[in-house]
Design an enzyme around this catalytic site. Structure first.
Site, PDB file in Angstrom:
ATOM      1  N   ASP A 149       0.048   2.060 -35.080  1.00 21.98           N
ATOM      2  CA  ASP A 149       1.398   1.695 -35.520  1.00 21.98           C
ATOM      3  C   ASP A 149       1.473   1.533 -37.042  1.00 21.98           C
ATOM      4  O   ASP A 149       0.484   1.739 -37.764  1.00 21.98           O
ATOM      5  CB  ASP A 149       1.816   0.412 -34.781  1.00 21.98           C
ATOM      6  CG  ASP A 149       3.295   0.418 -34.400  1.00 21.98           C
ATOM      7  OD1 ASP A 149       4.077   1.111 -35.066  1.00 21.98           O
ATOM      8  OD2 ASP A 149       3.663  -0.302 -33.449  1.00 21.98           O
ATOM      9  N   ASP A 214      11.941   3.383 -32.450  1.00 26.25           N
ATOM     10  CA  ASP A 214      11.734   3.145 -31.022  1.00 26.25           C
ATOM     11  C   ASP A 214      12.912   3.606 -30.159  1.00 26.25           C
ATOM     12  O   ASP A 214      14.078   3.421 -30.513  1.00 26.25           O
ATOM     13  CB  ASP A 214      11.501   1.650 -30.769  1.00 26.25           C
ATOM     14  CG  ASP A 214      10.108   1.217 -31.205  1.00 26.25           C
ATOM     15  OD1 ASP A 214       9.331   2.066 -31.686  1.00 26.25           O
ATOM     16  OD2 ASP A 214       9.798   0.023 -31.042  1.00 26.25           O
TER      17      ASP A 214
END
Ligand SMILES: *[C@@H]1O[C@H](CO)[C@@H](O)[C@H](O)[C@H]1NC(C)=O
Ligand SMILES: *[C@@H]1O[C@H](CO)[C@@H](O)[C@H](O)[C@H]1NC(C)=O
Ligand SMILES: *[C@@H]1O[C@H](CO)[C@@H](O)[C@H](O)[C@H]1NC(C)=O
Ligand SMILES: *[C@@H]1O[C@H](CO)[C@@H](O)[C@H](O)[C@H]1NC(C)=O
Ligand SMILES: *[C@@H]1O[C@H](CO)[C@@H](O)[C@H](O)[C@H]1NC(C)=O
Length: 452
Positions: A149, A214
């Site tokens: 990430d 996302d």
């Protein structure tokens, strides 16, 4: 030292050809499960093992979903005294290595999560400046995939790295650990949300790269991801692919038509397919969508690795970016024929239709058999065009067209009207139109001969 090294590595990268890494892993899209979309941080070994049991019981494992990936929040907030990441002993009493062993006994590979910054998005330790150490630990635990990430990254004016640099260090750690341990490299799933045009360089570093922020379980999120990715489909092929994010089928209020469109787009665009819903009470309809074997077979095509791409945008002019109304008409080659995806991006039922040769993979002068990949029925032979009425709002049509030989002879062209005897001087237009006709016939003949 570290910074100088990184600058050199990055400079070398920039002059290298943009070629897929091909280190032997993840030639095809990864299929599996990740609990994030349904559970966020609320995961533990019990849930993961129940999920794995359900993957088997529901036939998902048989359909090819063989990865179970952890996301954020599996660790303690502090590293150990010796600097290692520590699995949360309440959530994972047997550690991550214990979980990996249990999942492996059921036939699953395990993926893990870390962050290229100082801490993860949920505030657990990140791997920045600990890349090699963390990779060695993951390798020791038997991990097969790393999602990496992009939260809490140190400022670039301190690190002199940028995203390529930070992800490049982990790529190197993966290669070094594979070499030292003799195990296959860990699959590297980049999750830096599409920053810095990752689709241009992601394939030199890992096997997949998220292209957007996302996903959320609403139609507006799905179409905005489809719209964005419609412009960068060329980045995807074997060993490296755009990752459109984890599946939301079964979550939120997605209708079954929206769920089918979601699955079709993700699968045919060759995205990684990670199921992300609570499998303890998932509906049969959602499982049936996830196990559509004709569509999964194209996602896992061992001969053609590329994505479908739009050939016509539909309600918008071509090449229009519209996050609610993305391109509607898509096609691409597969080992078994030409696949088409037709989206109804409107809120009301609509017809879709196209001329076959709008797709670059269709040959003029041939006829094609049509297989509907959702009804699983053969729809007969088409010659020049296809249309379907009453596609539901946010619905999808997925078709596989297979060459079924020469199309029937076109109708005899009407005899050219005999030119009236011309009195001198003869009309130049009559002459030139006759010779143009001859040239066209000759060109057809030449094309025909060259095709044989
Ligand atoms: C983590 O370590 C820091 C010091 O580095 C300390 O202040 C903090 O209390 C520790 N947190 C926990 C939960 O142990
Ligand atoms: C680095 O960048 C940040 C924000 O981008 C800025 O606030 C800071 O002053 C910069 N530091 C240096 C040393 O240039
Ligand atoms: C889902 O919720 C959104 C936002 O509330 C709404 O606009 C949409 O119509 C709903 N979709 C379905 C299929 O119920
Ligand atoms: C699914 O099952 C779990 C556990 O039995 C429960 O906590 C959850 O609320 C259920 N979800 C739905 C949507 O029914
Ligand atoms: C499809 O073909 C017909 C007949 O040749 C033509 O009139 C029409 O413009 C074509 N449509 C598209 C979208 O190419």
């Amino acid at each position: 030292m570290r910074f100088v090294g990184t600058v050199l590595v990055v400079s070398a990268l920039l002059v290298a050809r943009v070629e897929a890494l091909n280190n032997g892993v993840a030639r095809l899209p990864v299929l599996g499960y990740n609990a994030w979309n349904a559970f966020h941080c609320d995961v533990d070994e019990k849930l993961i093992l129940e999920t794995a049991n359900q993957m088997v019981a529901l036939g998902l494992k048989d359909a090819g979903y063989n990865f179970i990936n952890l996301d954020d929040c599996w660790a303690l907030k502090n590293r150990s005294n010796t600097g290692d990441l520590v699995p949360d002993p309440v959530k994972f009493p047997d550690g991550i290595s214990g979980l990996v062993t249990k999942l492996a006994a059921m036939g699953f590979k395990t993926g893990i999560y870390s962050d290229s910054g100082l801490s993860t998005c949920a505030g657990y330790p990140g791997s920045w400046a600990n890349e090699k150490r963390d990779l060695e630990l993951f390798n020791k635990w038997g991990i097969s995939l790393l999602k990496y990430d992009n939260c809490n990254i140190p400022s670039d004016n301190i690190t002199r790295q940028n995203a390529i640099g930070r992800y490049q260090i982990m790529k190197q750690a993966i290669a070094d650990v594979a070499k030292e341990s003799g195990k296959p490299p860990i699959i590297f799933s980049l999750c830096e949300w599409g920053q810095q045009q990752v689709w241009l360089w992601g394939k030199t570093i890992g096997q997949s790269w998220r292209t957007t922020g996302d996903i959320s379980p609403q139609w507006s999120s799905l179409v905005s991801i489809i719209n964005f990715n419609s412009f960068i489909t060329m980045a995807t092929d074997f060993y490296g692919r755009n990752d459109m994010d984890m599946l939301q089928l079964g979550n939120g209020n997605l209708s079954l038509d929206e769920a089918k469109a979601h699955f079709t787009a993700w699968a045919l665009m060759k995205s990684t397919l990670l199921i992300g819903t609570d499998l303890r009470n998932v509906s049969r309809e959602v499982v049936d969508i996830l196990t559509n074997r004709e569509i999964l077979a194209i996602n896992q095509d061992a001969v053609v690795g590329t994505s479908i791409s739009p050939f016509r945008w539909g309600i918008n002019p071509d090449w229009t970016s519209d996050s609610l109304h993305p391109a509607q008409y898509w096609s691409g080659p597969t080992q078994d024929g030409v696949v088409f995806m037709l989206l109804n991006v409107e809120d009301t039922p609509a017809s879709v239709s196209f001329n076959l040769t709008e797709s670059p993979w269709i040959r003029a002068g041939r006829q094609y058999s049509v297989r509907d990949l959702w009804s699983h029925t053969d729809e007969g032979i088409v010659i020049s065009s296809f249309s379907r009425d009453n596609v539901p709002p946010h619905g999808v049509v997925a078709l596989l067209l297979q060459d079924a030989g020469d199309s029937p002879e076109p109708k005899e062209e009407p005899e050219a009207q005999p030119q009236p005897e011309c009195s001198a001087p003869c009309s130049p237009s009559a002459v030139s139109s006759a010779s143009r006709r001859t040239r066209i016939v000759y060109a057809d003949l030449l094309a025909y001969v060259m095709n044989i």
